[in-house]
Scaffold this motif. Sequence first.
Motif, PDB file in Angstrom:
ATOM      1  N   LEU A 162      16.599  35.003  14.743  1.00  0.00           N
ATOM      2  CA  LEU A 162      15.278  35.436  15.217  1.00  0.00           C
ATOM      3  C   LEU A 162      14.901  36.777  14.594  1.00  0.00           C
ATOM      4  CD1 LEU A 162      15.550  34.459  18.977  1.00  0.00           C
ATOM      5  CD2 LEU A 162      13.933  33.515  17.328  1.00  0.00           C
ATOM      6  N   ASN A 163      15.852  37.690  14.534  1.00  0.00           N
ATOM      7  CA  ASN A 163      15.597  38.997  13.939  1.00  0.00           C
ATOM      8  C   ASN A 163      15.292  38.862  12.447  1.00  0.00           C
ATOM      9  OD1 ASN A 163      15.574  41.936  14.253  1.00  0.00           O
ATOM     10  ND2 ASN A 163      17.298  41.852  12.844  1.00  0.00           N
ATOM     11  N   VAL A 203      14.207  39.533  20.233  1.00  0.00           N
ATOM     12  CA  VAL A 203      15.602  39.952  20.084  1.00  0.00           C
ATOM     13  C   VAL A 203      16.105  40.707  21.316  1.00  0.00           C
ATOM     14  CG1 VAL A 203      17.175  41.385  18.729  1.00  0.00           C
ATOM     15  CG2 VAL A 203      15.529  39.898  17.568  1.00  0.00           C
ATOM     16  N   VAL A 204      15.399  41.730  21.747  1.00  0.00           N
ATOM     17  CA  VAL A 204      15.868  42.542  22.881  1.00  0.00           C
ATOM     18  C   VAL A 204      15.878  41.728  24.184  1.00  0.00           C
ATOM     19  CG1 VAL A 204      15.404  44.579  24.287  1.00  0.00           C
ATOM     20  CG2 VAL A 204      15.272  44.721  21.803  1.00  0.00           C
ATOM     21  N   PRO A 205      14.790  41.017  24.542  1.00  0.00           N
ATOM     22  CA  PRO A 205      14.854  40.234  25.792  1.00  0.00           C
ATOM     23  C   PRO A 205      15.959  39.183  25.774  1.00  0.00           C
ATOM     24  CG  PRO A 205      12.591  40.382  25.030  1.00  0.00           C
ATOM     25  CD  PRO A 205      13.436  40.961  23.952  1.00  0.00           C
ATOM     26  N   LEU A 206      16.166  38.538  24.648  1.00  0.00           N
ATOM     27  CA  LEU A 206      17.222  37.529  24.574  1.00  0.00           C
ATOM     28  C   LEU A 206      18.598  38.178  24.668  1.00  0.00           C
ATOM     29  CD1 LEU A 206      17.973  34.588  24.285  1.00  0.00           C
ATOM     30  CD2 LEU A 206      17.809  34.845  21.807  1.00  0.00           C
ATOM     31  N   SER A 207      18.772  39.344  24.064  1.00  0.00           N
ATOM     32  CA  SER A 207      20.048  40.062  24.162  1.00  0.00           C
ATOM     33  C   SER A 207      20.325  40.481  25.607  1.00  0.00           C
ATOM     34  CB  SER A 207      20.041  41.292  23.255  1.00  0.00           C
ATOM     35  OG  SER A 207      19.927  40.902  21.908  1.00  0.00           O
ATOM     36  N   ALA A 258      25.318  32.069  20.277  1.00  0.00           N
ATOM     37  CA  ALA A 258      24.101  32.770  20.709  1.00  0.00           C
ATOM     38  C   ALA A 258      23.784  33.953  19.804  1.00  0.00           C
ATOM     39  CB  ALA A 258      24.254  33.234  22.153  1.00  0.00           C
ATOM     40  N   GLU A 259      24.807  34.666  19.351  1.00  0.00           N
ATOM     41  CA  GLU A 259      24.560  35.805  18.466  1.00  0.00           C
ATOM     42  C   GLU A 259      23.937  35.356  17.149  1.00  0.00           C
ATOM     43  OE1 GLU A 259      27.403  35.508  20.234  1.00  0.00           O
ATOM     44  OE2 GLU A 259      27.096  37.211  21.574  1.00  0.00           O
ATOM     45  N   ASP A 260      24.295  34.153  16.691  1.00  0.00           N
ATOM     46  CA  ASP A 260      23.690  33.624  15.466  1.00  0.00           C
ATOM     47  C   ASP A 260      22.195  33.367  15.668  1.00  0.00           C
ATOM     48  OD1 ASP A 260      26.163  33.592  14.088  1.00  0.00           O
ATOM     49  OD2 ASP A 260      26.651  31.646  14.975  1.00  0.00           O
ATOM     50  N   VAL A 308      27.266  42.063  24.730  1.00  0.00           N
ATOM     51  CA  VAL A 308      26.306  41.840  23.664  1.00  0.00           C
ATOM     52  C   VAL A 308      26.123  43.156  22.941  1.00  0.00           C
ATOM     53  CG1 VAL A 308      23.934  41.216  23.139  1.00  0.00           C
ATOM     54  CG2 VAL A 308      25.158  40.033  24.952  1.00  0.00           C
ATOM     55  N   THR A 309      26.273  43.119  21.636  1.00  0.00           N
ATOM     56  CA  THR A 309      26.092  44.330  20.850  1.00  0.00           C
ATOM     57  C   THR A 309      24.613  44.578  20.639  1.00  0.00           C
ATOM     58  OG1 THR A 309      26.237  43.072  18.808  1.00  0.00           O
ATOM     59  CG2 THR A 309      28.294  43.996  19.674  1.00  0.00           C
TER      60      THR A 309
END
Length: 169
Positions: A92-93, A101-105, A85-87, A129-130
């Motif tokens: 996306l970023n 990015v923020v909503p998905l994080s 997921a982080e990939d 999540v970082t």
Amino acid sequence: MENDGVPNGPAAPAPTQGTPVVREQDRLMPIANVIRIMRRALPAHAKISDDAKEAIQECVSEFISFVTGEANERCRMQHRKTVNAEDIVWALNRLGFDDYVVPLSVFLHRMRDPEAGTGGAAAGDSRAVTSAPPRAAPPVIHAVPLQAQRPMYAPPAPVQVQNQMQRPV
């Protein structure tokens, strides 16, 4: 022959070991899923043409391939075989989809946080999540000056019509 224009039909050349066979249903997101998402976004009385459904299906599938390809490239460079997921958030970023990015994080954090109560398949995973990855330069899409660009969802600017009979004082 009636199947001459159909890929992988009886008239298609036999695939070799070097050329994998990719069927259309393997390349595109299922149309039923696309239609369900479209109906959620539209009023209940709205009708959706078959052409619109197919166009959105193509666009969604291309978007998914685009983002996943970038995430896969990152994994390849880091000598990993699994896209996580982080990939996807990183891709996306990097591709300029900063609004996601923020909503998905936040969503990932909620899915992984056992205290959130919304849980899911990954609810037991306690990794945090970082923050969003550093921003890469957005890709150049076209040569329209930045101030002339408008989001696709914004209504067009009102046009002011000057009366021809009026003379400046």
